[in-house]
Scaffold this active site. Sequence first.
Site, PDB file in Angstrom:
ATOM      1  N   CYS A 241      -4.260  12.791  12.543  1.00 45.16           N
ATOM      2  CA  CYS A 241      -5.190  11.673  12.604  1.00 45.16           C
ATOM      3  C   CYS A 241      -5.018  10.997  13.944  1.00 45.16           C
ATOM      4  CB  CYS A 241      -4.999  10.719  11.432  1.00 45.16           C
ATOM      5  SG  CYS A 241      -3.445   9.867  11.489  1.00 45.16           S
TER       6      CYS A 241
ATOM      7  N   ASP B 270       4.510   0.681  11.886  1.00 47.13           N
ATOM      8  CA  ASP B 270       3.289   0.073  11.336  1.00 47.13           C
ATOM      9  C   ASP B 270       3.135  -1.402  11.724  1.00 47.13           C
ATOM     10  OD1 ASP B 270       2.657   2.492  10.240  1.00 47.13           O
ATOM     11  OD2 ASP B 270       3.454   2.031   8.257  1.00 47.13           O
TER      12      ASP B 270
ATOM     13  N   ARG C 105       0.219  15.069  12.388  1.00 48.52           N
ATOM     14  CA  ARG C 105       1.010  14.674  11.215  1.00 48.52           C
ATOM     15  C   ARG C 105       1.317  15.911  10.375  1.00 48.52           C
ATOM     16  NH1 ARG C 105      -1.213   9.052   9.012  1.00 48.52           N
ATOM     17  NH2 ARG C 105       0.893   8.958   8.175  1.00 48.52           N
TER      18      ARG C 105
ATOM     19  N   LYS D  11       0.841  -1.213   0.000  1.00 47.96           N
ATOM     20  CA  LYS D  11       0.000   0.000   0.000  1.00 47.96           C
ATOM     21  C   LYS D  11       0.869   1.254   0.000  1.00 47.96           C
ATOM     22  CE  LYS D  11      -1.697   1.707   4.033  1.00 47.96           C
ATOM     23  NZ  LYS D  11      -1.430   3.129   4.288  1.00 47.96           N
ATOM     24  N   ASN D  12       1.831   1.280   0.925  1.00 48.64           N
ATOM     25  CA  ASN D  12       2.603   2.514   1.086  1.00 48.64           C
ATOM     26  C   ASN D  12       3.606   2.756  -0.037  1.00 48.64           C
ATOM     27  OD1 ASN D  12       1.116   3.105   3.300  1.00 48.64           O
ATOM     28  ND2 ASN D  12       2.688   2.549   4.799  1.00 48.64           N
TER      29      ASN D  12
ATOM     30  N   ARG E 177      -8.609  -0.173   4.571  1.00 49.48           N
ATOM     31  CA  ARG E 177      -7.700   0.798   3.965  1.00 49.48           C
ATOM     32  C   ARG E 177      -6.372   0.131   3.598  1.00 49.48           C
ATOM     33  NH1 ARG E 177      -6.137   5.025   7.601  1.00 49.48           N
ATOM     34  NH2 ARG E 177      -4.835   5.371   5.806  1.00 49.48           N
TER      35      ARG E 177
ATOM     36  N   ARG F 248      -4.658  11.076   4.363  1.00 45.17           N
ATOM     37  CA  ARG F 248      -3.507  11.929   4.593  1.00 45.17           C
ATOM     38  C   ARG F 248      -2.413  11.717   3.549  1.00 45.17           C
ATOM     39  NH1 ARG F 248       1.059  12.648   6.138  1.00 45.17           N
ATOM     40  NH2 ARG F 248       1.581  14.628   7.114  1.00 45.17           N
TER      41      ARG F 248
ATOM     42  N   ILE G  49       8.264   7.083  16.578  1.00 38.00           N
ATOM     43  CA  ILE G  49       7.751   7.757  15.373  1.00 38.00           C
ATOM     44  C   ILE G  49       6.460   8.515  15.700  1.00 38.00           C
ATOM     45  CG2 ILE G  49       7.039   7.462  12.951  1.00 38.00           C
ATOM     46  CD1 ILE G  49       9.892   6.557  13.338  1.00 38.00           C
TER      47      ILE G  49
END
Length: 430
Positions: free
Chosen positions: A117, A307, A122, A23-24, A399, A93, A329
């Site tokens: 969020c 993540d 962010r 995804k990223n 998502r 975002r 993070i």
Amino acid sequence: MLQVARIRGGHVLRGSLRAAGSKNASLPLLAASLLTGETVTLRNVPDLSDVRYMAEILGHQGAIVTNPEPGVWTICASTITHRTPYDLVRKMRASVCLLGSLIGRLRHAEMAIPGGCVIGPRPIDLHLKGLEAMGCVVNVEAGLVQVDASRARGDTVFMGGPMGSTVLGTANIVMAATLTPGITRIECAAREPEVVDLCEMLIKMGALIRGHGTNVIEVEGVTTLHGCDHTVIADRIEAGTYLVAGAITGGDVTVTHCNPAHLTAFLDKLREAGVSVETGPDFIRAFGRPTHAVAIVTEPYPGFPTDLQAQFMALQLLVDGRSTVTEKIYPARFMHAAELQRMGAEIAIDGPTAAIYGDRPLSGAPVMASDLRASAALILAALIAKGETWVQRLYHLDRGYERFEERLRGLGADIERLPASELPKGFAED
Ligand code: EPU
């Protein structure tokens, strides 16, 4: 229609599955397709709501976007607009990564500033500081950022912030720099595999980039980029999530078509926790239960990924003793902890550190997903909880995980996606 997941714990997960595309990586790659008027074809794109939403935004910008077969998207951005309104940005975002491609292609951009969020504030100050270092004129007013890059030139850009490098900030500067005259030298650049994948695709498009994968990236501007055909890398976070699913149940799960080198820090901690791990050139197998309390600290790549923090916390619930998670993070990314406590977990949060006192009996409960990775963590904990767990707000999960419950079922989990109306009496429906 709102949906919920019902999980009945107590099943051991075994088997193998193929990692989906990342995804990223996909989101910035889709954004980068606006850097050329020619067609870009992306393969191995996961079928996720974030991806479909990014495709919709590209369409709004003026690109012709098609999805001719599962996993394949084509984008042809012959004429595009430089404006991206709040309506489009607020829902995702990651849409901020359009900024770099609009600036590169059109030399100006006007974009609503995305808000924070649930995982924390962010900001995009580093993105903007980086653009200013390249000579862009940046104006922030009324929730909009306007960037005029007509006089931009390559220069040295420092991308370090209080939490280290920024992933999408680096992506934005790289994209903008590909079509900016001169050499842009990005220091404290993000080294994440998703940034490397972006650079690899840009190189196929004709960009001159070196140093990606290290913390200094140099981009030499060219006058134009062309179309390309690119296959997205495997999703290391998805792969890690399924490996935890296997280990948490004392099972045996192999994820294929992934790159073990992208998960070194995570696999190191799995091993330290007592889980057996085997790797080959493109697969990872994890088997056996965790037996030792471990401390993890999230950091930019190649450190332990934020993540995978929530999912790893679910695993730490099994182990007798005190495990810790320190978030470097997103220091407040612990929304899942409160929901895990509702299932019987003992977790104490002190600033950016969560202490997990494991080996407590877990029981199924109605729980609320707060963000993408938190939803996965709750489902993982439910796999070992006694009785039924109902996870609400499943749209967070969609998502970033393709057919999550179907894939877990394939490994032996008892999990169903149901309409929220099926929630047992007395459970909130929202
Ligand atoms: N930061 C600043 N200023 C900036 C930008 C970032 O202070 O201008 C801070 C952030 O507040 C955060 C840290 O720097 O504390 C790192 O943020 P980064 O910019 O690297 O995050 P991102 O690029 O917005 C991507 C992923 C996230 C992932 C982070 C960190 C995408 C689409 N998103 O976000 O993924 O957590 O990198 O690895 O690539 C997820 O998939 O669940 C997810 C949240």
